[in-house]
Design a protein around this motif. Structure first.
Motif, PDB file in Angstrom:
ATOM      1  N   GLY A  59      33.344  45.440  42.223  1.00 56.61           N
ATOM      2  CA  GLY A  59      32.694  46.250  43.551  1.00 56.61           C
ATOM      3  C   GLY A  59      33.446  47.099  44.208  1.00 56.61           C
ATOM      4  O   GLY A  59      33.713  48.183  44.317  1.00 56.61           O
ATOM      5  N   PHE A  85      33.173  41.101  54.022  1.00 55.38           N
ATOM      6  CA  PHE A  85      34.671  40.668  52.812  1.00 55.38           C
ATOM      7  C   PHE A  85      35.539  41.383  52.840  1.00 55.38           C
ATOM      8  O   PHE A  85      35.447  42.300  52.732  1.00 55.38           O
ATOM      9  N   THR A  88      35.948  44.809  51.025  1.00 51.11           N
ATOM     10  CA  THR A  88      35.612  46.930  52.196  1.00 51.11           C
ATOM     11  C   THR A  88      37.031  47.216  53.064  1.00 51.11           C
ATOM     12  O   THR A  88      37.021  48.545  52.095  1.00 51.11           O
ATOM     13  N   VAL A 149      29.121  48.377  56.313  1.00 46.94           N
ATOM     14  CA  VAL A 149      28.369  47.234  54.931  1.00 46.94           C
ATOM     15  C   VAL A 149      27.118  47.326  55.309  1.00 46.94           C
ATOM     16  O   VAL A 149      26.839  47.232  56.464  1.00 46.94           O
ATOM     17  N   ASP A 175      29.127  50.889  51.855  1.00 45.38           N
ATOM     18  CA  ASP A 175      29.089  49.340  51.078  1.00 45.38           C
ATOM     19  C   ASP A 175      27.659  48.921  50.518  1.00 45.38           C
ATOM     20  O   ASP A 175      27.486  48.214  51.291  1.00 45.38           O
ATOM     21  N   SER A 199      28.192  46.061  43.597  1.00 44.76           N
ATOM     22  CA  SER A 199      28.726  45.014  43.123  1.00 44.76           C
ATOM     23  C   SER A 199      27.759  43.922  42.215  1.00 44.76           C
ATOM     24  O   SER A 199      26.649  43.846  42.763  1.00 44.76           O
ATOM     25  N   LYS A 204      25.593  38.538  43.643  1.00 45.00           N
ATOM     26  CA  LYS A 204      25.007  39.214  44.635  1.00 45.00           C
ATOM     27  C   LYS A 204      23.359  39.244  43.860  1.00 45.00           C
ATOM     28  O   LYS A 204      23.462  38.873  42.725  1.00 45.00           O
ATOM     29  N   GLY A 212      31.543  43.514  37.501  1.00 45.28           N
ATOM     30  CA  GLY A 212      30.977  44.556  37.576  1.00 45.28           C
ATOM     31  C   GLY A 212      30.589  45.222  39.071  1.00 45.28           C
ATOM     32  O   GLY A 212      30.803  44.841  39.648  1.00 45.28           O
ATOM     33  N   TYR A 334      31.330  35.727  58.086  1.00 45.12           N
ATOM     34  CA  TYR A 334      32.365  35.308  57.444  1.00 45.12           C
ATOM     35  C   TYR A 334      33.267  34.323  58.472  1.00 45.12           C
ATOM     36  O   TYR A 334      33.235  34.764  60.046  1.00 45.12           O
TER      37      TYR A 334
HETATM   38  C1  LIG Z   1      31.890  40.993  46.738  1.00 43.84           C
HETATM   39  C2  LIG Z   1      31.879  42.395  47.646  1.00 43.84           C
HETATM   40  C3  LIG Z   1      32.869  42.995  47.223  1.00 43.84           C
HETATM   41  C4  LIG Z   1      33.684  43.161  46.734  1.00 43.84           C
HETATM   42  O1  LIG Z   1      32.799  43.521  45.324  1.00 43.84           O
HETATM   43  P1  LIG Z   1      33.402  42.092  44.330  1.00 43.84           P
HETATM   44  O2  LIG Z   1      32.513  43.054  42.264  1.00 43.84           O
HETATM   45  O3  LIG Z   1      33.628  40.957  43.875  1.00 43.84           O
HETATM   46  O4  LIG Z   1      34.803  43.506  43.698  1.00 43.84           O
HETATM   47  C5  LIG Z   1      32.613  43.974  48.804  1.00 43.84           C
HETATM   48  N1  LIG Z   1      32.244  44.539  49.713  1.00 43.84           N
HETATM   49  C6  LIG Z   1      31.333  43.598  50.431  1.00 43.84           C
HETATM   50  C7  LIG Z   1      30.586  43.687  51.459  1.00 43.84           C
HETATM   51  C8  LIG Z   1      30.948  42.251  49.366  1.00 43.84           C
HETATM   52  O5  LIG Z   1      29.599  41.835  49.710  1.00 43.84           O
END
Ligand SMILES: *Cc1c(COP(=O)(O)O)cnc(C)c1O
Length: 386
Positions: A59, A85, A88, A149, A175, A199, A204, A212, A334
């Motif tokens: 992601g 996370f 972003t 997001v 996102d 992601s 997820k 991925g 978070y």
């Molecule tokens: C998990 C996540 C990402 C990053 O994804 P990865 O596959 O772990 O690199 C980006 N933004 C948000 C909001 C996420 O929850």
């Protein structure tokens, strides 16, 4: 023992299909960009309702490739939420651009449109929002983009965000790392902006068995750019490089796993709706002193997380302790908003700059959420909180 995310039950559901597909890849020898990759991209494009899906290694890479394709770099301001996370905002900084954090809505945890517009105006006028109070002018930044997001699976308010973006000539990158399967006024998450990113991290909503991700767009030129950046800025062939890129491919094995999991994904999203509804009725009936997640008309959450707001941080700890005693895991997404992370200390934010995000960080906690959670388990979780 109730798992926070039950990947084992899911595996048992798709075991035969996945094992056959993975063995198929092993025997084919096409470990990089094998046929499963484009088969998965096509199947996901149909599901999300976009013209192009470009799969990639995570992601984070999806977001990074999106920003690289748009030429985001030093001197550019990209507006985003601090209640997300790390990835972003990390990609913005990695490209030398400046993340500008914008406060969130308390009821959805998503970026607040009014705060967004104020932040854009103050950057345009040469003041970073965090430094506005002291009146210290920062080096002039160009407002370039917004990364909303869809936190915990709930899409952000794209109607408002897009109209602000249009007014100020900004790019919007969704996102959708947590929201695949969610919907906004009939459109699927991932397809809610010019570019969408997701992601497939195992936890997820649609997870693979490693890392991925994928990028979504309806724009042919952008899709070609994403494909080129994904493989070292490749041109006509492997040894022609026309731009700077990355190693950002999705493994064939992960694509094969995702193809099998995508088949049961719509049913899993349905099951998550059942779980969320059951949590709602059960928590209300038990009078647990928490604010429930709210989903307005026109929205469908993918329920990546079921996140509650306790009255304050002390009450939150009490609830978490009660759950722990009953053997029920919880998580805090978070605990520290990004504008207060050490990694971003150079941006000059301080405590109190984004009060809603800071308050949410002190009050939120998430309880187990996955499609295989039974009504009995949900009731046991709620009872433990009484
Ligand atoms: C998990 C996540 C990402 C990053 O994804 P990865 O596959 O772990 O690199 C980006 N933004 C948000 C909001 C996420 O929850």
């Amino acid at each position: 023992m109730i798992p926070f995310v039950d990947l084992k039950s899911q595996y048992l559901t798709v075991q035969k299909d996945i094992e056959a597909s993975v063995i198929g890849v092993l025997r084919s020898g096409q470990y990089i960009l094998g046929p499963e990759v484009s088969m998965f991209e096509e199947a996901l494009a149909r599901y999300v309702g976009v013209k192009h899906v470009v799969s990639c290694a995570s992601g984070t890479d999806a977001l990074m490739i999106a920003l690289m394709a748009k030429g985001i770099g030093p001197g550019d301001a990209v507006f985003t939420t601090p209640f997300t996370f790390m990835a972003t905002a990390e990609v913005i900084a990695l490209l030398g651009a400046t993340p500008v954090f914008v406060d969130i809505e308390r009821d959805t945890f998503n970026i607040d449109a009014a705060s967004l517009e104020r932040a854009i105006v103050s950057v345009r006028d040469g003041l970073l929002p965090s430094r506005r109070q002291s009146g210290v002018s920062s080096k002039q930044l160009n407002p370039k983009g917004i990364i909303p997001v869809d936190l915990f699976g709930l899409p952000a308010n794209y109607e408002k965000i897009q109209s602000i973006a249009n007014k100020h000539g900004l790019l919007v990158v969704e996102d959708a790392a947590q929201s695949l399967g969610g919907k906004y006024h009939g459109r699927m998450a991932g397809a809610l902006a010019e570019i969408g990113c997701t992601s497939f991290f195992p936890a997820k909503p649609l997870g693979c068995y490693g890392d991925g991700g994928a990028i979504f767009t309806n724009d042919d030129t952008l899709a070609d750019l994403f494909r080129s950046i994904r493989v070292h800025g490749q041109g006509q062939d492997r040894y022609e490089n026309v731009r700077i890129g990355i190693t950002g491919r999705l493994d064939t094995i992960q694509a094969a796993i995702l193809l099998a999991k995508l088949k049961i994904f719509p049913a899993e999203i349905e099951a998550r709706q059942r779980v969320a509804a059951r949590y709602g009725t059960s928590l209300r009936a038990a009078n647990v002193p928490v604010t429930l997640p709210s989903v307005s008309t026109g929205y469908l959450s993918a329920w990546a997380q079921y996140t509650l707001l306790a009255e304050n941080s002390k009450k939150r700890q009490e609830l978490i302790d009660k759950l722990k005693k009953a053997g029920i895991p919880t998580a805090i997404y978070y605990p520290r908003p990004l504008h207060l992370q050490k990694a971003f200390s150079n941006l000059g934010y301080s405590s109190g700059d984004l009060p809603v995000a800071e308050e949410c960080a002190s009050r939120v906690f998430s309880v187990p959420m996955h499609p295989y959670l039974t009504d009995e388990a949900i009731d046991a979780i709620v009872n433990a909180m009484k």
